[in-house]
Design an enzyme around this catalytic site. Structure first.
Site, mmCIF file in Angstrom:
data_model
loop_
_atom_site.group_PDB
_atom_site.id
_atom_site.type_symbol
_atom_site.label_atom_id
_atom_site.label_comp_id
_atom_site.label_asym_id
_atom_site.label_seq_id
_atom_site.Cartn_x
_atom_site.Cartn_y
_atom_site.Cartn_z
ATOM 1 N N HIS A 163 0.818 -1.225 0.000
ATOM 2 C CA HIS A 163 0.000 0.000 0.000
ATOM 3 C C HIS A 163 0.847 1.268 0.000
ATOM 4 O O HIS A 163 0.299 2.367 -0.110
ATOM 5 C CB HIS A 163 -0.927 0.031 1.213
ATOM 6 C CG HIS A 163 -1.929 -1.086 1.242
ATOM 7 N ND1 HIS A 163 -2.750 -1.364 0.177
ATOM 8 C CD2 HIS A 163 -2.219 -1.997 2.204
ATOM 9 C CE1 HIS A 163 -3.513 -2.411 0.474
ATOM 10 N NE2 HIS A 163 -3.203 -2.808 1.689
ATOM 11 N N CYS A 164 2.158 1.125 0.140
ATOM 12 C CA CYS A 164 3.017 2.302 0.206
ATOM 13 C C CYS A 164 3.587 2.625 -1.169
ATOM 14 O O CYS A 164 4.091 1.741 -1.870
ATOM 15 C CB CYS A 164 4.157 2.067 1.195
ATOM 16 S SG CYS A 164 5.137 3.551 1.491
#
Length: 375
Positions: A163-164
């Site tokens: 998700h980063c």
């Protein structure tokens, strides 16, 4: 990117400790006790088992597959390593705190990790107890990328912070380890110019998708629950093979789709490296994943992906990503042991792999692989 630009990128690479030589006696399995997050019990406020990585290693030692001496010790990614992908502004946000009177508030990290009480703790403690473990896992993924090229396979017993992106974290993901591993390979390893990400975590991998949105060197396959976090429509534009699942999807449908689309993705383009994001939050009963896959189904899923890679002779790097139940550590260990039994990983990791010993849980109709070969 042109060949000239790629060559210049390689020449400009900074000095790093993450690509040091590894003794041939070591298995390409990367881990450090520093992976595990223990912070006065606050880690228990997030459903993520913040000690699962150490438990995986414990189970693998119990089965005498590994010892402390034959796995690779992960190193922490330095700021210079992280700047290969991340913006200085984003990394400064992780360091910064908000001062109010004599108190400092670690707002950004509390938001990313979804542990609100971190907001009230001194930032130096947050750095040491939360971000350092995540930086060490990130270093482990980068190291495992090089090992996969050298050995044909590698597993980081951690990482998978999908998700980063370069300038934004979220969903317990503070560093973009998947993007970093790929960019390091592109910068430093001759002959690596194409990568495929096979993301089988229950959630959409919007971080690496945003990072590679305009990069034709990277092919992304993503299989996820369509109804849960993050629902990032912008990032979905980067997915070349998108498989959106419904609530409660079970083994038979899931494994058919994984096999069909893994084979399809690797037939569509032949990469120099596969990054396999092997989240176990697809497990039945996971509080965040919303799917209903059995432990045996997860073991079979990993085997399908490794078999597809090994049969084609494509190096594969596996990261463990999400998994929010206490029993997921045992399942990850069982899966790695199964890969070893199948000859897909291990000392030999033979090119000729034997038939699966794990039932596919499909019906008697043709398997996805047979359907592909028939067309």
């Amino acid at each position: 990117m042109s060949q000239k630009e790629a060559s210049q990128e390689k020449k400009c690479a900074h000095r790093t400790e993450l690509y040091t030589e590894v003794p041939p006696t070591c298995l390409p399995i990367v881990y450090s006790p520093e992976y595990n997050i223990t912070f006065m019990g606050l880690e228990k406020l997030h459903p993520f088992d913040a000690g699962k990585w150490g438990k995986v290693i414990h189970f693998l030692k119990e089965e005498q597959f590994i010892t402390d001496g034959n796995i690779v010790q992960a190193r922490e990614a330095t700021e210079e390593d992280l700047l290969v992908v991340h913006t200085k502004r984003y990394l400064n946000k992780l360091k910064n705190h908000i001062l109010e009177g004599s108190r400092e508030w670690s707002l950004v990290v509390a938001t990313i990790t979804e542990i609100p009480p971190l907001l009230f703790l001194p930032n130096f403690l947050v750095q040491r107890k939360v971000l350092r473990p995540l930086r060490t896992q990130t270093g482990g993924t980068i190291m495992a990328g090089k090992l996969a090229i050298d050995r044909g396979w590698a597993i980081n017993v951690g990482g998978g912070f999908h998700h980063c992106s370069s300038d934004k974290g979220g969903g317990f993901c503070a560093y973009a380890d998947i993007t970093l591993a790929i960019k390091f390979l592109f910068e430093r390893v001759e002959g690596v110019s194409k990568a495929t990400i096979i993301d089988l975590d229950a959630h959409q991998g919007n971080g690496h998708e945003r990072d590679f949105l305009e990069d034709r060197r990277v092919y992304i396959m993503d299989v996820y629950n369509r109804y849960i976090y993050p629902g990032d429509g912008y990032a979905k534009r980067a997915i070349k093979r998108k498989v959106e699942l419904d609530w409660g999807t079970e083994d038979q449908e899931y494994l058919q789709k994984v096999e069909l689309h893994s084979e399809g993705a690797l037939n569509e383009t032949r990469p120099d490296i596969i990054i396999y994001n092997a989240g176990t939050d697809i497990l039945d009963g996971d509080p965040l994943g919303g799917l209903a896959i059995s432990p045996q189904g997860i073991v079979k899923r990993d085997e399908i992906v490794f078999r597809a890679a090994r049969r084609r002779g494509i190096p594969i790097l596996m990261v463990t990503s999400g998994g929010y139940q206490k029993k997921t550590a045992r399942i990850i260990a069982d899966s790695i042991l199964n890969l070893h039994r199948q000859g897909l990983v291990g000392g030999a990791a033979a090119d000729e792999v034997g038939p699966s010993l794990v039932p596919l849980m499909m019906n008697k109709s043709a398997s996805a692989g047979e359907m592909l070969s028939a067309h």
